[in-house]
Design an enzyme around this catalytic site. Structure first.
Site, PDB file in Angstrom:
ATOM      1  N   GLU A 177       0.801  -1.243  -0.173  1.00 11.69           N
ATOM      2  CA  GLU A 177       0.104  -0.034  -0.070  1.00 11.69           C
ATOM      3  C   GLU A 177       1.038   1.299  -0.115  1.00 11.69           C
ATOM      4  O   GLU A 177       0.646   1.970   0.829  1.00 11.69           O
ATOM      5  CB  GLU A 177      -0.906   0.005   1.116  1.00 11.69           C
ATOM      6  CG  GLU A 177      -2.010  -0.917   1.118  1.00 11.69           C
ATOM      7  CD  GLU A 177      -3.239  -0.856   2.062  1.00 11.69           C
ATOM      8  OE1 GLU A 177      -3.181  -0.050   2.970  1.00 11.69           O
ATOM      9  OE2 GLU A 177      -4.224  -1.576   1.909  1.00 11.69           O
ATOM     10  N   GLU A 296      -5.484  -8.153  -0.568  1.00 10.46           N
ATOM     11  CA  GLU A 296      -6.407  -8.023   0.675  1.00 10.46           C
ATOM     12  C   GLU A 296      -7.766  -7.673   0.389  1.00 10.46           C
ATOM     13  O   GLU A 296      -8.061  -6.552  -0.288  1.00 10.46           O
ATOM     14  CB  GLU A 296      -5.806  -6.669   1.529  1.00 10.46           C
ATOM     15  CG  GLU A 296      -4.436  -7.053   2.186  1.00 10.46           C
ATOM     16  CD  GLU A 296      -3.842  -5.756   2.967  1.00 10.46           C
ATOM     17  OE1 GLU A 296      -4.434  -5.265   3.839  1.00 10.46           O
ATOM     18  OE2 GLU A 296      -2.552  -5.666   2.892  1.00 10.46           O
TER      19      GLU A 296
END
Ligand code: AHR
Length: 471
Positions: A177, A296
């Site tokens: 991320e 995710e």
């Protein structure tokens, strides 16, 4: 008063295939976060722990879940992680501050433990390297430690730690991320893209057979969604195999139907990511097609998050231990339907996370392990979805949501040539009416002799139907 069923119809044809069910779609995720590792998968001294400290009650549930790939060690945690802290004699491993989750990390569990745990759980490891506070050298070192046969300092170190054969880890995430301002070492897209390219190139010199995942967006709702992917891939398209997409869904403050429409939003986001990757391919005159790693995804009651006490650095605190209900289970089924429907491009999916932290499996420290309602749809769909994914376009009424007109029925189907088994996953997004679906399955005379099936799914629920030939 009973509500009239909503009529729906779908047509299935063995000739119309989207792609093949990649078993990696049924992955999950173990992060050093809260009690996922410590008192989750690993708890030395627990009555069910083996000699390595792995909880065998949890291992048993992980096998029953049917997960195939497990990502580690983060998540946000990886962006401040020094992998060297987690290998070698335990008493020499340093205790560190975990800045991502404001916790204390003992490092009693590290890369060797995780890779041994993967073998015990019969899953493929997917390792992330730290591109937050570290870079090319540390990533290359970790890869050499894991995959090089021997005769070098780091591969011999692994051997000295008890792993004489290389671990042969195939899947590697280039950071986590990196688009998020909360990420340690967050940087502009082009900078990250150049770092990912340099790291990936160097890693391939150690082991050309690895698969690399570049960080895409941490959510389709990020203001940089799509521009981030375009700028990153502009730098590293030739080096990487997949681009990631994260997708969490918070039910708070939404009607159940509005919440379940989130899977439709994911459907559109996957389309946007593939379009962006293909745009870069076109610009580079490349025929290469990247996979999407939805590494995710889950339901996450984010609005329940409370900021940590700035003076406390607890060890394995209970963080993000969401308790799920039956509508959350339906959401998990619908999100898996979405991944299956994109089987031509989604190469990897990781339910985040596996134990205790927004997870299908929960544990009590020193006590029992149990499953949440979201366990059942994952286990059932992972077991049933085999072979090729068929194109399914439900004809059914729609309702309006943030992402547009959303069909009340969500559906996916797979057909396995080897066993002749047809599997259908159906999700009803209506809050009050059952959906009655007519399935035209004339292309499967051995399975559906009359050519048609009638299936009914209750409001806000999911169902898996499997048809197998008589043998
Ligand atoms: O899964 C929990 C967190 O969600 C991960 O650490 C991070 O990558 C994401 O924001």
């Amino acid at each position: 008063m009973s509500v009239e069923p909503v009529p729906a119809s779908i047509t299935l044809d063995p000739q119309f295939r989207v792609g093949t069910v990649d078993r990696r779609l049924f992955g999950s995720f173990v992060e050093h976060l809260g009690r996922c590792v410590h008192t989750g998968v690993f708890e030395p001294g627990h009555p069910a722990a083996d000699a390595r400290g792995f909880r065998t009650d949890v291992l048993e549930l992980v096998r029953r879940l049917g997960t195939t790939v497990v990502r580690y060690p983060g998540g946000n945690f990886v962006s401040g992680y020094r992998w060297e802290d987690g290998v070698g004699p335990r008493e020499q491993r340093p205790t560190r501050l975990d800045l991502a989750w404001h916790s204390t990390e003992t490092n009693a569990f590290g890369t060797d433990e995780f890779l041994a745990w993967c073998r015990a759980a019969q899953v493929e490891p997917m390792l992330a390297v730290n591109l937050g506070t570290r870079g090319v050298q540390e990533a290359v070192d970790l890869l050499e430690y894991c995959n090089h046969p021997g005769g070098t300092r780091l591969s011999d170190l692994r051997r000295a730690h008890g792993a004489s054969a290389p671990y042969d880890v195939r899947l590697w995430c280039l950071g986590n991320e990196m688009d998020g301002p909360w990420q340690i070492g967050h940087r502009p897209a082009a900078d990250y893209g150049r770092l990912a390219a340099a790291t990936g190139r160097a890693m391939r010199l150690v082991d050309p057979g690895i698969e690399l995942v570049a960080c895409g967006s941490s959510s389709p709702s990020m203001p940089t969604f799509a521009t981030w992917e375009a700028a990153v891939l502009e730098e590293c398209f030739d080096v990487v195999d997949h681009v990631s997409l994260h997708s969490y869904h918070d039910p708070s403050g939404r009607t159940p139907s509005a919440y379940l429409a989130g899977a439709h939003a994911l459907d559109l986001a996957i389309g946007s990511v593939t379009a962006t990757a293909d745009h870069v391919a076109a610009r580079l005159r490349s025929r290469k097609r990247l996979g999407v790693a939805v590494d995710e995804w889950n339901v996450w009651y984010m609005s329940r998050w409370t900021d940590p006490d700035p003076d406390a650095w607890p060890e394995a605190p209970p963080l993000l231990e969401d308790t799920y209900d039956d509508v959350d289970a339906t959401m998990v089924a619908s999100l898996l339907v979405t991944l299956l429907r994109h089987a031509d491009r989604v190469a990897i999916g990781c339910l985040a996370q596996l134990v205790n932290v927004i997870a299908p499996i929960r544990t009590d420290p020193g006590g029992r392990a149990w499953t949440q309602p979201t366990f059942a749809p994952f286990a059932r769909i992972a077991a049933a979805a085999r072979g090729g994914v068929l194109r399914v376009e439900p004809r059914v009424a729609t309702y309006e949501a943030e992402s547009g007109d959303v069909p009340l029925l969500d559906a996916a189907a797979t057909y396995d040539d080897a066993t002749g088994r047809l599997s259908l996953v159906l999700v009803n997004r209506s809050e009050d009416a059952p959906v009655r679906t007519t399935v035209d399955a004339r292309g499967f005379p051995g399975l559906v002799p009359e050519g048609r099936l009638e299936l009914e799914v209750a409001p806000l629920s999911w169902s898996v139907v499997e048809l197998a030939p008589d043998r």
